[in-house]
Write a protein that holds these residues in place. Structure first.
Motif, short mmCIF file in Angstrom:
data_model
loop_
_atom_site.label_atom_id
_atom_site.label_comp_id
_atom_site.label_asym_id
_atom_site.label_seq_id
_atom_site.Cartn_x
_atom_site.Cartn_y
_atom_site.Cartn_z
N UNK A 122 -62.02 11.38 52.31
CA UNK A 122 -62.96 12.41 52.76
C UNK A 122 -63.06 13.55 51.76
N UNK A 123 -61.94 13.94 51.19
CA UNK A 123 -61.93 15.02 50.21
C UNK A 123 -62.70 14.61 48.96
N UNK A 124 -62.52 13.37 48.51
CA UNK A 124 -63.23 12.90 47.33
C UNK A 124 -64.73 12.84 47.58
N UNK A 125 -65.12 12.36 48.76
CA UNK A 125 -66.54 12.31 49.09
C UNK A 125 -67.16 13.70 49.15
N UNK A 126 -66.47 14.64 49.79
CA UNK A 126 -66.97 16.00 49.86
C UNK A 126 -67.04 16.66 48.49
N UNK A 127 -66.02 16.43 47.66
CA UNK A 127 -66.01 17.02 46.33
C UNK A 127 -67.13 16.45 45.47
N UNK A 128 -67.40 15.16 45.60
CA UNK A 128 -68.49 14.54 44.84
C UNK A 128 -69.82 15.21 45.18
N UNK A 129 -70.05 15.44 46.45
CA UNK A 129 -71.32 16.04 46.88
C UNK A 129 -71.41 17.50 46.43
N UNK A 130 -70.34 18.27 46.67
CA UNK A 130 -70.38 19.71 46.42
C UNK A 130 -70.28 20.04 44.93
N UNK A 131 -69.41 19.34 44.22
CA UNK A 131 -69.15 19.68 42.81
C UNK A 131 -70.16 19.03 41.88
N UNK A 132 -70.63 17.83 42.23
CA UNK A 132 -71.54 17.15 41.30
C UNK A 132 -72.96 16.95 41.83
N UNK A 133 -73.09 16.26 42.97
CA UNK A 133 -74.41 15.81 43.40
C UNK A 133 -75.39 16.96 43.67
N UNK A 238 -65.19 9.53 41.22
CA UNK A 238 -64.69 10.11 42.47
C UNK A 238 -64.23 9.04 43.46
N UNK A 239 -64.88 7.88 43.45
CA UNK A 239 -64.45 6.81 44.34
C UNK A 239 -63.06 6.31 43.96
N UNK A 240 -62.88 6.02 42.69
CA UNK A 240 -61.58 5.53 42.22
C UNK A 240 -60.51 6.60 42.41
N UNK A 241 -60.86 7.85 42.13
CA UNK A 241 -59.89 8.93 42.30
C UNK A 241 -59.44 9.04 43.75
#
Length: 263
Positions: A122-133, A238-241
């Motif tokens: 969940x943290x990785x998914x949220x970080x991907x959206x907020x930090x990158x997407x 982010x998925x692998x992380x």
């Protein structure tokens, strides 16, 4: 324990960086090569056009002059696309992995009784959206030959400023959603927090200046392929992380829990 999570985060980030590099090499480098070729062709055409200018018949025009912005290539393109790419993305993955482990240590246990794997995902998914997407949607990446040299500083400042703003709003939304979850339930609290983030970031994006320096003659297919590869590279990272760190952290936290029980 914090040190152990930090090491695991950096290790997971390294693995993620290597896999993201492979993706970027096979799916992103072809569009980069195409863009560089287009840039060279445009420069060559400009040089040929200048040769047809009447001033070219002036004796002084035959004196060699350095091309504007031309610099000696210190690192070959082959090195840039292999070792350089691996070094850059790998170090980025390690740094992100370290920060990710700190964020995980902060949120773990504050999202209910979720397992470490689920929390990391969940943290990785949220970080991907907020930090990158979200920042990418406002200021998407451009391949070589796109963008004016004089605006590099302002473009960079705007992008990273928007990343910081998105991260700040995301943190505030998560904290607010956590409080709402105690009163309204996790589902409703999460939806309200996500809606608040979307509204605030949309207003911020509308207020910030837009940047569109893509030349009209630049091939749309090359631009699309490059940007799609940029998104794909971050998805892999982010998925692998999230998966790798989740597996490593769950093992560590399980062992710690067993030690406490035995004590």
């Amino acid at each position: 324990m914090m040190r152990s999570l930090l090491v695991r985060g950096m290790l997971a980030g390294l693995v993620a960086g290597v896999l993201a590099t492979l993706f970027a090499y096979f799916f992103g480098e072809p569009s980069v090569e195409t863009a560089i070729g287009l840039e060279g062709t445009a420069a060559h055409s400009h040089h040929d056009a200048g040769a047809q200018d009447p001033a070219a018949h002036d004796p002084a025009a035959h004196e060699p002059a350095p091309a504007e912005g031309e610099e000696e290539e210190l690192v070959t393109r082959g090195v840039q696309s292999t070792v350089g790419l691996l070094t850059g993305v790998g170090l980025y993955g390690v740094a992100v992995g370290g920060l990710f482990s700190l964020a995980f240590a902060f949120v773990y246990g504050r999202l209910g009784t979720l397992r470490p794997r689920v929390t990391a995902a969940l943290l990785a998914g949220g970080a991907f959206v907020v930090v990158f997407l979200v920042p990418f949607l406002k200021y998407p990446a451009n391949p070589p030959a796109v963008g004016q040299a004089g605006t590099i500083g302002s473009r960079t400042s705007l992008y990273f400023g928007f990343v910081a703003l998105s991260l700040l709003i995301g943190i505030l939304a998560a904290a607010f959603g956590r409080k709402l979850a105690d009163k309204l339930g996790a589902w409703r609290g999460g939806l309200i927090a996500a809606g608040g983030y979307v509204v605030l970031i949309a207003v911020a994006a509308a207020l910030l200046p837009s940047i569109d320096e893509v030349p009209a003659e630049f091939p749309g297919s090359t631009l699309w392929t490059f940007r799609l590869a940029s998104v794909g590279t971050q998805v892999v990272l982010w998925t692998v992380l999230g998966l790798a760190f989740g597996a490593l952290s769950e093992k560590a936290l399980t062992e710690k829990s067993l030690v406490r029980k035995d004590a």
